[in-house]
Design a protein around this motif. Structure first.
Motif, mmCIF file in Angstrom:
data_model
loop_
_atom_site.group_PDB
_atom_site.id
_atom_site.type_symbol
_atom_site.label_atom_id
_atom_site.label_comp_id
_atom_site.label_asym_id
_atom_site.label_seq_id
_atom_site.Cartn_x
_atom_site.Cartn_y
_atom_site.Cartn_z
ATOM 1 N N ASP A 136 0.528 -1.609 0.447
ATOM 2 C CA ASP A 136 -0.210 -0.017 -0.330
ATOM 3 C C ASP A 136 1.146 1.542 -0.127
ATOM 4 O OD1 ASP A 136 -1.869 1.582 0.208
ATOM 5 O OD2 ASP A 136 -2.623 1.320 2.394
ATOM 6 N N TYR A 137 1.557 1.744 -0.880
ATOM 7 C CA TYR A 137 2.816 2.414 -1.332
ATOM 8 C C TYR A 137 2.392 3.741 -0.753
ATOM 9 C CZ TYR A 137 5.575 -1.364 -3.474
ATOM 10 O OH TYR A 137 5.578 -2.433 -3.974
ATOM 11 N N LEU A 138 0.931 4.641 -1.518
ATOM 12 C CA LEU A 138 0.359 5.858 -0.566
ATOM 13 C C LEU A 138 -0.114 5.770 0.452
ATOM 14 C CD1 LEU A 138 -0.045 7.121 -4.672
ATOM 15 C CD2 LEU A 138 2.319 6.894 -3.476
ATOM 16 N N ALA A 139 -0.210 5.144 1.005
ATOM 17 C CA ALA A 139 -1.653 4.779 2.456
ATOM 18 C C ALA A 139 -2.563 4.894 1.794
ATOM 19 C CB ALA A 139 -0.408 5.252 3.484
ATOM 20 N N LEU A 140 -3.331 4.663 0.977
ATOM 21 C CA LEU A 140 -4.741 5.062 0.296
ATOM 22 C C LEU A 140 -5.354 4.001 1.224
ATOM 23 C CD1 LEU A 140 -4.095 6.232 -2.902
ATOM 24 C CD2 LEU A 140 -4.436 7.573 -1.018
ATOM 25 N N ALA A 141 -5.068 2.999 1.603
ATOM 26 C CA ALA A 141 -6.347 1.472 1.544
ATOM 27 C C ALA A 141 -6.844 1.752 3.004
ATOM 28 C CB ALA A 141 -5.268 0.226 1.914
ATOM 29 N N SER A 142 -6.112 2.679 4.181
ATOM 30 C CA SER A 142 -7.299 3.127 5.632
ATOM 31 C C SER A 142 -7.656 4.564 5.254
ATOM 32 C CB SER A 142 -6.119 3.025 6.641
ATOM 33 O OG SER A 142 -4.710 3.240 6.126
ATOM 34 N N ASP A 143 -7.346 5.232 3.829
ATOM 35 C CA ASP A 143 -7.627 6.896 3.749
ATOM 36 C C ASP A 143 -9.416 6.894 4.243
ATOM 37 O OD1 ASP A 143 -8.112 9.473 2.205
ATOM 38 O OD2 ASP A 143 -6.223 9.556 2.389
ATOM 39 N N PRO A 144 -9.110 8.075 5.274
ATOM 40 C CA PRO A 144 -11.132 7.805 5.168
ATOM 41 C C PRO A 144 -11.740 8.314 3.568
ATOM 42 C CG PRO A 144 -9.549 9.114 6.683
ATOM 43 C CD PRO A 144 -8.670 8.945 5.487
ATOM 44 N N ARG A 145 -11.126 8.896 2.523
ATOM 45 C CA ARG A 145 -11.898 9.321 1.426
ATOM 46 C C ARG A 145 -11.736 8.694 0.557
ATOM 47 N NH1 ARG A 145 -7.539 13.738 -0.329
ATOM 48 N NH2 ARG A 145 -6.292 12.242 0.945
ATOM 49 N N VAL A 146 -11.269 7.005 0.364
ATOM 50 C CA VAL A 146 -10.948 5.791 0.360
ATOM 51 C C VAL A 146 -12.109 4.394 0.753
ATOM 52 C CG1 VAL A 146 -9.296 3.906 -0.834
ATOM 53 C CG2 VAL A 146 -8.672 6.598 -0.877
ATOM 54 N N VAL A 147 -11.977 4.757 1.984
ATOM 55 C CA VAL A 147 -12.690 3.947 2.306
ATOM 56 C C VAL A 147 -14.259 4.318 3.036
ATOM 57 C CG1 VAL A 147 -13.582 3.267 4.862
ATOM 58 C CG2 VAL A 147 -10.930 3.643 4.780
ATOM 59 N N GLU A 148 -14.383 5.393 3.307
ATOM 60 C CA GLU A 148 -16.127 5.624 2.721
ATOM 61 C C GLU A 148 -16.575 5.629 1.425
ATOM 62 O OE1 GLU A 148 -19.835 7.698 2.684
ATOM 63 O OE2 GLU A 148 -18.235 7.053 4.517
ATOM 64 N N ALA A 149 -15.339 6.151 0.047
ATOM 65 C CA ALA A 149 -16.067 5.558 -0.859
ATOM 66 C C ALA A 149 -16.121 4.493 -1.292
ATOM 67 C CB ALA A 149 -14.723 6.308 -2.344
#
Length: 420
Positions: A55-68
């Motif tokens: 998860d190189y860019l640390a997006l798997a736990s980003d709130p925006r990604v989780v919410e989408a």
């Protein structure tokens, strides 16, 4: 009739996993019971630094990604319950394909259920009389596509354009065959490589490979950008953008499970090629579609990749720092400064002991053994993400320092400058 062997006998005879468990050096299938945003987690009841995530860019736990992902889940449910061809295509899939094609500057894109399946879809391009040339370090999914296709396939030495040219020249003589004798029908030719190699962390020589293929035109270049799309290049379009070779790449494959914090795969390229893959790729036709939550998450992540280049800059800077720290301790991390950090060990048992020592010191890493690497090339594979801090890197370096007096071989090598 002679007695038949039990087809399960090989399973009883293979004892490597049982022996590693007994020695308390088994590194696989360790459940993560709590996550700290990608940089830390709880494994076997212990809080550790996670140095094993792609998860190189640390997006798997980003709130925006989780919410989408959650919004797509609430709107469309948990599953499409069918293949893309039949009842499994959502407007969400088509939106992701359109935005992905625009991002990669390609005429069309196709979203698949996994990155592995995206590469397997290439098999339908490989007909009788065709020739596929694979870099020796290509991902297992690319090799499986070669095996599923009907083309002759050969492997050229890693990143070696001269060896690629040799194989192309031999294929053009009309005297070769799959068995090495007799004539074979000359058809189309295609070379496949990873952009950023998933184990060694080095970049493909895309300009050199493209120039070699141009001399043998028509020959196509396919690049698996699983580990570099989203990460490399000014706009995040991957190794081809970074190296100025985008115009030389004929077809791109990739995954959402690395820089896009989700799961799923894709292919991007000419419209007629994507349409052919859409209707002839068996891994596309006979798999249930990527679930709505994964597609929604990937869409949000793609927006962030485009809007926040500082994530790429941060992870690359952290990666260079970790390479430097480990090399100062005498560990061999190869020739790259990328977030894939291979610590070369060699011996399988020594690699497992090192893995256990790192885990005991609070670092969860990846132990990479054959067949993922050639025999005698076992390694600890570390991954750096944008969620890591300098403190996390110090913990990793300290863990390796505690192993400095083990029998694991170490080496030094010069650091190249990071390509821009």
């Amino acid at each position: 009739m002679a007695d038949s062997a039990d087809i399960f006998a090989k399973c009883r005879d293979w004892t490597a996993a049982r022996e590693a468990r007994a020695a308390r050096t088994y590194p696989y299938y360790r459940p993560l019971t709590e996550s700290g945003g990608g940089a830390e987690g709880v494994v076997d009841g212990r809080r550790v630094v996670i140095a094993a995530s792609n998860d190189y860019l640390a997006l798997a736990s980003d709130p925006r990604v989780v919410e989408a992902g959650g919004a797509a889940l609430r709107r469309f449910g948990t599953s499409c319950s069918g293949s893309r061809l039949l009842n499994g295509t959502l407007a969400l899939h088509e939106r992701l394909e359109g935005e992905l094609a625009a991002f990669l500057r390609q005429p069309a894109a196709l979203v698949t259920t996994t990155g592995f399946q995206a590469n397997l879809a290439l098999a339908c391009l490989l007909g009788r009389g065709d020739l596929l040339l694979l870099d020796q370090h290509s991902h297992a999914s690319l090799l499986d596509a070669a095996r599923l296709g009907q083309a002759r396939h050969l492997r050229f030495r890693h990143n070696d354009r001269a060896d690629l040219a040799r194989l192309l020249g031999a294929s053009g003589t009309g005297t070769g065959s799959a068995a090495g004798t007799g004539a074979w029908v000359r058809g189309g030719r295609m070379a496949v490589t990873e952009g950023l190699f998933s184990m060694g962390g080095d970049l493909a020589d895309l300009p050199g490979l493209a120039a070699t293929l141009a001399e043998a035109a028509p020959a196509r270049l396919v690049v698996d950008g699983a580990h570099d799309i989203g990460l490399l290049g000014e706009h995040g379009r991957g190794a081809a953008e970074l190296l100025g070779a985008e115009g030389s790449v004929d077809l791109i494959t990739g995954t959402f499970s690395k820089c896009f914090g989700s799961v799923g795969g894709f292919l991007a390229g000419p419209e007629e090629v994507i349409d052919y893959l859409r209707h002839r790729g068996r891994s596309v036709l006979f798999s249930a579609a990527a679930p709505p939550a994964a597609v929604g998450a990937a869409l949000a992540a793609l927006g962030i990749v485009r809007a926040e280049p500082e994530r790429r800059r941060r992870v690359l800077a952290l990666s260079a720092c970790l390479h430097r720290l480990l090399r100062e301790l005498g560990w061999d991390t190869g020739s790259s400064l990328m977030p894939v950090v291979p610590v070369h060990v060699g011996d399988d048992a020594a690699c497992l002991r090192l893995w256990q020592g790192l885990f005991d010191a609070g670092v969860f890493a990846n132990a990479i053994l054959p067949p993922a690497v050639p025999p005698g090339r076992a390694m600890i594979r570390l991954s750096v993400t944008a969620a890591h801090t300098e403190r996390h890197l110090a913990v990793i370096a300290d863990a390796f320092a505690t192993q400095a007096r083990t029998a694991v071989p170490r080496a030094r090598a010069s650091l190249p400058a990071l390509p821009r």
